[in-house]
Design an enzyme around this catalytic site. Structure first.
Site, PDB file in Angstrom:
ATOM      1  N   HIS A 266     -14.851  13.551 -13.076  1.00  0.00           N
ATOM      2  CA  HIS A 266     -13.511  13.497 -13.673  1.00  0.00           C
ATOM      3  C   HIS A 266     -12.444  13.542 -12.586  1.00  0.00           C
ATOM      4  O   HIS A 266     -12.471  14.387 -11.711  1.00  0.00           O
ATOM      5  CB  HIS A 266     -13.331  14.674 -14.636  1.00  0.00           C
ATOM      6  CG  HIS A 266     -12.001  14.701 -15.292  1.00  0.00           C
ATOM      7  ND1 HIS A 266     -11.260  15.836 -15.403  1.00  0.00           N
ATOM      8  CD2 HIS A 266     -11.267  13.714 -15.858  1.00  0.00           C
ATOM      9  CE1 HIS A 266     -10.123  15.567 -16.017  1.00  0.00           C
ATOM     10  NE2 HIS A 266     -10.105  14.289 -16.303  1.00  0.00           N
TER      11      HIS A 266
ATOM     12  N   ASP B 261      -9.147   8.158 -17.319  1.00  0.00           N
ATOM     13  CA  ASP B 261      -8.557   9.494 -17.391  1.00  0.00           C
ATOM     14  C   ASP B 261      -7.271   9.466 -18.198  1.00  0.00           C
ATOM     15  O   ASP B 261      -6.285   8.864 -17.785  1.00  0.00           O
ATOM     16  CB  ASP B 261      -8.283  10.001 -15.970  1.00  0.00           C
ATOM     17  CG  ASP B 261      -7.962  11.475 -15.926  1.00  0.00           C
ATOM     18  OD1 ASP B 261      -7.789  12.099 -17.000  1.00  0.00           O
ATOM     19  OD2 ASP B 261      -7.883  12.022 -14.813  1.00  0.00           O
TER      20      ASP B 261
ATOM     21  N   TYR C 127      -3.020   2.126  -0.014  1.00  0.00           N
ATOM     22  CA  TYR C 127      -4.101   2.231   0.971  1.00  0.00           C
ATOM     23  C   TYR C 127      -4.508   3.689   1.182  1.00  0.00           C
ATOM     24  O   TYR C 127      -5.690   4.007   1.273  1.00  0.00           O
ATOM     25  CB  TYR C 127      -3.687   1.628   2.313  1.00  0.00           C
ATOM     26  CG  TYR C 127      -3.545   0.124   2.345  1.00  0.00           C
ATOM     27  CD1 TYR C 127      -4.244  -0.709   1.477  1.00  0.00           C
ATOM     28  CD2 TYR C 127      -2.724  -0.476   3.285  1.00  0.00           C
ATOM     29  CE1 TYR C 127      -4.115  -2.079   1.532  1.00  0.00           C
ATOM     30  CE2 TYR C 127      -2.591  -1.863   3.352  1.00  0.00           C
ATOM     31  CZ  TYR C 127      -3.293  -2.655   2.472  1.00  0.00           C
ATOM     32  OH  TYR C 127      -3.171  -4.017   2.529  1.00  0.00           O
TER      33      TYR C 127
END
Length: 147
Positions: free
Chosen positions: A22, A65, A116
């Site tokens: 998670h 999520d 990034y």
């Protein structure tokens, strides 16, 4: 072969998806993404696959999520590219795929270098053959709850 698993999901990829917990993130990266430099954990190569095809397959298996207000996050178009007229029609395809999987069709945008940085903390980067500009997308893994 397993039943119900899209054929483009390789054994290596399914293992990496299953091992994620998670809040872990996955980046579906275009062919120009510096995946080898940024991947600190798992890197999977799927050079013959487009990101929309992969996103659709992943969302059949991957709980997103719901603690995030967006279903996915893309790399924001750099100001210089905006001035050149670069557009991102692929983002509308992502929104349609989210809607197909009953997810909110909302994309968050993350500035290039921040994207990034966040990608370098990802549990998994999948380097695809996608050559559309600004096609990278990041998802966060949610929980499967008994209901």
């Amino acid at each position: 072969m397993l039943k119900g698993i899209p054929q483009i999901i390789t054994p290596e990829f399914i293992y990496a998806l299953s091992a994620m917990g998670h809040g872990d993130s996955i980046v579906l990266a275009d062919a120009n993404f510096p995946a080898h430099r940024l991947a600190n954990k798992n890197l999977v190569h799927l050079p013959g696959i487009s990101i929309p095809t992969l996103l659709d397959a992943v969302l059949k298996l991957f709980p997103t999520d719901d603690l995030h207000d967006k279903s996915g996050y893309v790399m924001a178009v750099a100001e210089a590219d905006l001035k050149k007229g670069v557009t991102t029609p692929i983002w509308n395809i992502y929104k349609d795929i989210f809607a197909k999987h009953k997810l909110a069709p909302y994309l968050g945008e993350i500035e290039r270098y921040a994207f990034y940085e966040e990608a370098s903390r990802s549990e998994l980067i999948v380097l695809t053959g996608e050559n559309t500009p600004y096609a990278n997308i990041m998802l966060y893994k949610g929980c499967i709850l008994d209901s």
